[in-house]
Design an enzyme around this catalytic site. Structure first.
Site, short mmCIF file in Angstrom:
data_model
loop_
_atom_site.label_atom_id
_atom_site.label_comp_id
_atom_site.label_asym_id
_atom_site.label_seq_id
_atom_site.Cartn_x
_atom_site.Cartn_y
_atom_site.Cartn_z
N THR A 26 -3.31 -41.24 -23.92
CA THR A 26 -3.37 -40.53 -22.64
C THR A 26 -4.74 -40.74 -22.00
O THR A 26 -5.76 -40.48 -22.63
CB THR A 26 -3.06 -39.03 -22.86
OG1 THR A 26 -1.67 -38.93 -23.20
CG2 THR A 26 -3.35 -38.18 -21.64
N HIS A 176 8.86 -39.94 -27.67
CA HIS A 176 7.73 -39.17 -28.23
C HIS A 176 8.27 -37.91 -28.90
O HIS A 176 8.54 -36.91 -28.24
CB HIS A 176 6.76 -38.81 -27.11
CG HIS A 176 5.42 -38.32 -27.58
ND1 HIS A 176 5.18 -37.91 -28.87
CD2 HIS A 176 4.22 -38.18 -26.92
CE1 HIS A 176 3.90 -37.54 -28.99
NE2 HIS A 176 3.31 -37.69 -27.81
N ASN A 179 3.44 -34.62 -32.18
CA ASN A 179 2.27 -33.94 -31.62
C ASN A 179 2.53 -32.62 -30.89
O ASN A 179 1.82 -32.28 -29.93
CB ASN A 179 1.50 -34.91 -30.69
CG ASN A 179 0.91 -36.06 -31.49
OD1 ASN A 179 0.87 -36.00 -32.72
ND2 ASN A 179 0.45 -37.09 -30.81
N TYR A 181 4.90 -31.63 -28.92
CA TYR A 181 5.59 -31.64 -27.62
C TYR A 181 7.06 -31.27 -27.80
O TYR A 181 7.47 -30.85 -28.90
CB TYR A 181 5.37 -32.98 -26.91
CG TYR A 181 3.90 -33.21 -26.62
CD1 TYR A 181 3.23 -32.38 -25.72
CD2 TYR A 181 3.17 -34.18 -27.28
CE1 TYR A 181 1.86 -32.53 -25.47
CE2 TYR A 181 1.81 -34.35 -27.05
CZ TYR A 181 1.15 -33.52 -26.14
OH TYR A 181 -0.18 -33.67 -25.91
N ASN A 236 -1.53 -29.54 -31.15
CA ASN A 236 -1.04 -28.66 -30.10
C ASN A 236 -0.41 -27.37 -30.64
O ASN A 236 0.58 -26.87 -30.11
CB ASN A 236 -0.04 -29.40 -29.19
CG ASN A 236 -0.77 -30.38 -28.27
OD1 ASN A 236 -1.70 -30.00 -27.57
ND2 ASN A 236 -0.38 -31.65 -28.32
C1 8OZ Z 1 -4.49 -36.46 -25.79
C2 8OZ Z 1 -4.57 -35.77 -24.60
C3 8OZ Z 1 -3.42 -35.47 -23.92
C4 8OZ Z 1 -2.18 -35.82 -24.43
C5 8OZ Z 1 -0.47 -36.85 -27.61
C6 8OZ Z 1 0.18 -37.36 -25.36
O1 8OZ Z 1 -1.26 -36.26 -28.37
C7 8OZ Z 1 -0.77 -36.92 -26.16
C8 8OZ Z 1 -2.10 -36.52 -25.64
C9 8OZ Z 1 -3.27 -36.84 -26.31
O2 8OZ Z 1 0.57 -37.35 -28.03
#
Ligand code: 8OZ
Length: 364
Positions: A26, A176, A179, A181, A236
């Site tokens: 990103t 994806h 992480n 999400y 996250n």
């Molecule tokens: C860093 C900053 C924002 C998003 C991920 C898409 O960790 C990201 C991400 C990484 O998969």
């Protein structure tokens, strides 16, 4: 003898010139209004086309899938046209490129959502996490739970984005699922407390992932579809009661899809590869029959060894690709690497994005 790391590999239908992959990174340089990429992206990806495979930065499949400022999308025709310039440039330079299909779920902020609404998630549980908004670095907002109808619509958004990816000239997509999400939120107990067919048992928590994979692979073929997972990463603010058991259920079921690859973040994303007793990515790899892409903290020696020993078919490098557009050449020659500049990782313009020298530039 040429190390296997530097030899070609067929990732499903995608023929790669070597086993070195540019990890999704990103960088927050897309147009915030339109989600289009621009001339800088064309140059950035073109410069890195020596990789066996480029995986784009995470790219939202819908407006509600967005969670940070200036991330690109793949849901509108204007976005497709902007990405087409990137894929053309990469192909012209002899490379291959897939787009990472992303829905952030609860890792968002009301100010980034259509009409300032709450972000969506499996359950109305806020993440202990942060995101970049117009106001700076802010705490992620409390989400609302998706209805079953909205889950089906989100699966359709993944399918639509995959179709647009092919239209944009990508060689395939990476779903994806990592992480913390949306897909990871469904998979893991810390974010999923649903009491319907999408929550509770791992069979139910994995339902959304498999519905997405069914749709995407039906649309573009399993052999053009990759999947990224991070079974043990706390990224996250995600957590799970028993990730080893959960992913021992998920991974063998992936075999039926004939995916281009399975991409595994081994350990904590961007951090430690150490795992507590009873957790092992090697044990998960042993359950998987297709191409395996390893990621997380690999250096040259580790990557050479992993591919030589069969611990991985492909190795993804993240930060080293930021500072070294010619990373494959540098690894091949065992040349020194440039240090990437953290201050320009997220946002900004050309500086720290397209101005890192190649070996050739350094000797010119
Ligand atoms: C860093 C900053 C924002 C998003 C991920 C898409 O960790 C990201 C991400 C990484 O998969």
């Amino acid at each position: 003898m040429t190390e296997a790391l530097f030899t070609p590999f067929a990732a499903g239908a995608i023929a790669l010139q070597n086993r070195i992959v540019m990890a999704p990174l990103t960088r927050n340089r897309a147009d915030d209004e339109t989600g289009c990429v621009n001339d800088l992206h064309v140059e950035y990806y073109r410069q890195r086309a020596g990789a066996g495979l480029l995986i784009t930065e995470a790219t939202q499949i819908s407006p509600v899938g967005k969670g940070y400022i200036q991330t690109p999308g793949i849901h509108s025709e204007a976005q497709v046209a902007s990405w087409k310039r990137v894929t053309d440039a990469v192909h012209e330079a002899g490379g291959k490129i897939v787009v990472q299909l992303w829905h952030v779920g609860r890792i968002s902020h009301n100010s980034l959502q259509p009409d300032g609404q709450a972000p969506v998630a499996p359950s109305a549980i806020a993440a202990d996490s942060m995101t970049f908004t117009q106001a700076g670095f802010e705490k992620t907002s409390e989400p609302r739970a998706l209805s079953v109808e909205e889950i089906a619509a989100t699966v359709a958004d993944f399918r639509h984005a995959a179709a647009l990816a092919i239209e944009a000239g990508f060689d395939g997509v990476e779903v994806h699922g990592a992480n913390g999400y949306l897909i990871d939120q469904f998979l893991k107990t810390g974010a999923n407390q649903r009491e319907d067919d999408y929550g509770g048992s791992i069979e139910n928590r994995a339902r959304f992932l498999f519905e997405v994979l069914d749709a995407v692979t039906d649309e573009i073929g399993g052999d053009r579809t990759g999947l990224r997972l991070s079974p043990f990463s706390p990224a996250n603010g995600i957590s799970d009661e028993d990730p080893q058991a959960d992913f021992e259920y998920v991974v063998p079921k992936l075999n039926a899809y004939g995916l281009a690859y399975l991409h595994v973040v081994e350990g904590a994303t961007g951090g430690s590869r150490e795992l507590p007793e009873g957790q092992s990515f090697a044990a998960l790899h042993a359950l998987y029959e297709g191409p395996y892409m390893a990621n997380n903290g690999y250096d040259r020696a580790m990557a050479i060894e992993a591919v030589r020993d069969g611990a991985a078919d492909l190795v993804a490098f993240g930060r080293p690709f930021i500072g070294n557009p010619d990373l494959v050449d540098r690894l091949f020659r065992d040349a020194p690497l440039n240090e990437p500049d953290r201050d320009t990782f997220y946002g900004g313009g050309a500086k720290g994005y397209v101005d890192y020298p190649t070996l050739e530039d350094e000797t010119a």
